[in-house]
Design a protein around this motif. Structure first.
Motif, PDB file in Angstrom:
ATOM      1  N   GLU A   1      30.918  -0.506 -11.212  1.00 52.44           N
ATOM      2  CA  GLU A   1      31.461   0.674 -10.533  1.00 52.44           C
ATOM      3  C   GLU A   1      31.255   0.653  -9.018  1.00 52.44           C
ATOM      4  N   LYS A   2      30.327  -0.194  -8.536  1.00 52.18           N
ATOM      5  CA  LYS A   2      30.029  -0.301  -7.098  1.00 52.18           C
ATOM      6  C   LYS A   2      29.565   1.045  -6.530  1.00 52.18           C
ATOM      7  N   ILE A   3      28.751   1.733  -7.310  1.00 51.00           N
ATOM      8  CA  ILE A   3      28.228   3.053  -6.937  1.00 51.00           C
ATOM      9  C   ILE A   3      26.710   2.961  -6.807  1.00 51.00           C
ATOM     10  N   LEU A   4      26.178   3.584  -5.755  1.00 55.91           N
ATOM     11  CA  LEU A   4      24.740   3.557  -5.500  1.00 55.91           C
ATOM     12  C   LEU A   4      23.986   4.400  -6.517  1.00 55.91           C
ATOM     13  N   TRP A   5      22.881   3.841  -6.989  1.00 58.62           N
ATOM     14  CA  TRP A   5      21.977   4.509  -7.916  1.00 58.62           C
ATOM     15  C   TRP A   5      20.608   4.464  -7.275  1.00 58.62           C
ATOM     16  N   GLU A   6      19.870   5.583  -7.286  1.00 60.96           N
ATOM     17  CA  GLU A   6      18.546   5.646  -6.676  1.00 60.96           C
ATOM     18  C   GLU A   6      17.562   6.290  -7.642  1.00 60.96           C
ATOM     19  N   GLU A   7      16.336   5.777  -7.649  1.00 57.67           N
ATOM     20  CA  GLU A   7      15.270   6.353  -8.462  1.00 57.67           C
ATOM     21  C   GLU A   7      14.007   6.458  -7.602  1.00 57.67           C
ATOM     22  N   ASP A   8      13.370   7.622  -7.634  1.00 55.40           N
ATOM     23  CA  ASP A   8      12.133   7.857  -6.891  1.00 55.40           C
ATOM     24  C   ASP A   8      10.945   7.736  -7.842  1.00 55.40           C
ATOM     25  N   TYR A   9       9.942   6.992  -7.423  1.00 59.58           N
ATOM     26  CA  TYR A   9       8.742   6.773  -8.232  1.00 59.58           C
ATOM     27  C   TYR A   9       7.497   7.154  -7.452  1.00 59.58           C
ATOM     28  N   GLN A  10       6.466   7.602  -8.198  1.00 57.19           N
ATOM     29  CA  GLN A  10       5.151   7.856  -7.631  1.00 57.19           C
ATOM     30  C   GLN A  10       4.117   7.153  -8.487  1.00 57.19           C
TER      31      GLN A  10
ATOM     32  N   PRO B   1       0.822  -1.209   0.000  1.00 57.24           N
ATOM     33  CA  PRO B   1       0.000   0.000   0.000  1.00 57.24           C
ATOM     34  C   PRO B   1       0.863   1.269   0.000  1.00 57.24           C
ATOM     35  N   LEU B   2       1.413   1.576  -1.163  1.00 55.45           N
ATOM     36  CA  LEU B   2       2.331   2.720  -1.297  1.00 55.45           C
ATOM     37  C   LEU B   2       1.888   3.625  -2.430  1.00 55.45           C
ATOM     38  N   GLN B   3       2.107   4.914  -2.271  1.00 54.46           N
ATOM     39  CA  GLN B   3       1.910   5.845  -3.375  1.00 54.46           C
ATOM     40  C   GLN B   3       3.260   6.257  -3.952  1.00 54.46           C
ATOM     41  N   ALA B   4       4.326   6.083  -3.168  1.00 53.94           N
ATOM     42  CA  ALA B   4       5.660   6.467  -3.621  1.00 53.94           C
ATOM     43  C   ALA B   4       6.694   5.520  -3.018  1.00 53.94           C
ATOM     44  N   PHE B   5       7.793   5.334  -3.729  1.00 59.18           N
ATOM     45  CA  PHE B   5       8.885   4.501  -3.238  1.00 59.18           C
ATOM     46  C   PHE B   5      10.167   4.892  -3.954  1.00 59.18           C
ATOM     47  N   THR B   6      11.277   4.459  -3.386  1.00 54.25           N
ATOM     48  CA  THR B   6      12.580   4.611  -4.019  1.00 54.25           C
ATOM     49  C   THR B   6      13.111   3.230  -4.347  1.00 54.25           C
ATOM     50  N   LEU B   7      13.617   3.079  -5.555  1.00 56.72           N
ATOM     51  CA  LEU B   7      14.291   1.856  -5.959  1.00 56.72           C
ATOM     52  C   LEU B   7      15.777   2.170  -5.950  1.00 56.72           C
ATOM     53  N   ASN B   8      16.586   1.339  -5.269  1.00 58.93           N
ATOM     54  CA  ASN B   8      18.024   1.580  -5.308  1.00 58.93           C
ATOM     55  C   ASN B   8      18.776   0.293  -5.556  1.00 58.93           C
TER      56      ASN B   8
ATOM     57  N   ALA C   1      -4.420   8.859 -18.575  1.00 61.02           N
ATOM     58  CA  ALA C   1      -5.522   8.451 -19.453  1.00 61.02           C
ATOM     59  C   ALA C   1      -5.418   6.973 -19.807  1.00 61.02           C
ATOM     60  N   SER C   2      -4.216   6.415 -19.754  1.00 56.94           N
ATOM     61  CA  SER C   2      -3.991   5.003 -20.078  1.00 56.94           C
ATOM     62  C   SER C   2      -4.135   4.091 -18.861  1.00 56.94           C
ATOM     63  N   GLY C   3      -4.354   4.658 -17.702  1.00 53.99           N
ATOM     64  CA  GLY C   3      -4.473   3.860 -16.484  1.00 53.99           C
ATOM     65  C   GLY C   3      -3.466   4.292 -15.429  1.00 53.99           C
ATOM     66  N   THR C   4      -3.341   3.493 -14.411  1.00 51.04           N
ATOM     67  CA  THR C   4      -2.430   3.793 -13.309  1.00 51.04           C
ATOM     68  C   THR C   4      -1.021   3.406 -13.726  1.00 51.04           C
ATOM     69  N   ARG C   5      -0.055   4.302 -13.498  1.00 49.31           N
ATOM     70  CA  ARG C   5       1.317   4.097 -13.953  1.00 49.31           C
ATOM     71  C   ARG C   5       2.301   4.515 -12.865  1.00 49.31           C
ATOM     72  N   LEU C   6       3.587   4.243 -13.115  1.00 43.83           N
ATOM     73  CA  LEU C   6       4.680   4.689 -12.249  1.00 43.83           C
ATOM     74  C   LEU C   6       5.392   5.853 -12.925  1.00 43.83           C
ATOM     75  N   GLN C   7       5.508   6.961 -12.200  1.00 42.35           N
ATOM     76  CA  GLN C   7       6.223   8.131 -12.724  1.00 42.35           C
ATOM     77  C   GLN C   7       7.564   8.247 -12.025  1.00 42.35           C
ATOM     78  N   LEU C   8       8.630   8.215 -12.793  1.00 42.05           N
ATOM     79  CA  LEU C   8       9.969   8.438 -12.258  1.00 42.05           C
ATOM     80  C   LEU C   8      10.113   9.936 -12.021  1.00 42.05           C
ATOM     81  N   THR C   9      10.281  10.342 -10.756  1.00 43.16           N
ATOM     82  CA  THR C   9      10.307  11.765 -10.422  1.00 43.16           C
ATOM     83  C   THR C   9      11.711  12.316 -10.225  1.00 43.16           C
ATOM     84  N   GLU C  10      12.649  11.468  -9.805  1.00 45.26           N
ATOM     85  CA  GLU C  10      14.036  11.911  -9.651  1.00 45.26           C
ATOM     86  C   GLU C  10      14.949  10.693  -9.637  1.00 45.26           C
TER      87      GLU C  10
END
Length: 130
Positions: free
Chosen positions: A29-38, A16-23, A43-52
Motif C-alpha cells: 500500500e506504500k502507507i506509513l505505519w508507526e508504533e510507539d514503545y516504552q 540508552p532509550l526509555q521510549a522509541f517509535t518504530l516506523n 513481574a517477568s522482567g523488562t519488556r517493551l510496551q506498545l503504547t500507540e
C-alpha cells in the motif's frame, strides 16, 4: 540504566532509550505505519510496551481496528497487547527499511545494524537490567 537492545547477524548494540517509535512503509500500500514503545518493568522482567499505533490510511492487511480514531488523516489506536519480550523484524533490500525514531530524529535500521542483505533479521528488546 534503561536501554533498548538490537541484535542482528551477530551484532548487539544498546541504545540508552526509555521510549522509541518504530516506523515503516507498507510494502504493497506504500502507507506509513508507526508504533510507539516504552520500556517497562513487569513481574517477568523488562519488556517493551506498545503504547500507540498509527496508520496513515488503510488497505491490504492494514484495516484500523473499530476503536481507532481518525485525526488529520491518521488512524490512532492502542493495540491491546501485553508487554512484549521482543520484536522480530524481517527486512528486505526490496522494500523501504524500518526506522527507529527517538529524540526527534529517525534512523534507518541500516544505519544502526547494516543493510538488510547483511542483517535480514533484527530483534529489538529491552536490555536486561543490570
Amino acid at each position: 540504566m534503561i536501554a533498548v537492545c538490537l541484535a542482528a547477524a551477530g551484532l548487539a548494540i544498546s541504545l540508552p532509550l526509555q521510549a522509541f517509535t518504530l516506523n515503516w512503509t507498507h510494502s504493497i500500500e506504500k502507507i506509513l505505519w508507526e508504533e510507539d514503545y516504552q520500556v517497562v518493568q513487569t513481574a517477568s522482567g523488562t519488556r517493551l510496551q506498545l503504547t500507540e499505533a498509527r496508520i496513515r490510511g488503510s488497505g491490504a492487511g492494514m484495516e484500523p481496528p473499530p476503536d481507532a480514531v481518525l485525526k488529520n488523516g491518521v488512524w490512532h489506536y492502542r493495540p491491546p497487547l501485553a508487554p512484549l519480550e521482543r520484536l522480530h523484524l524481517t527486512r528486505s533490500d526490496y522494500v523501504a527499511d524500518y526506522q527507529l525514531c527517538w529524540g526527534g530524529q529517525c534512523h534507518p535500521l541500516a544505519e544502526l545494524v547494516g543493510p538488510p542483505s547483511a542483517a535480514p533479521l533484527v530483534d529489538v528488546f529491552a536490555c536486561p537490567s543490570s
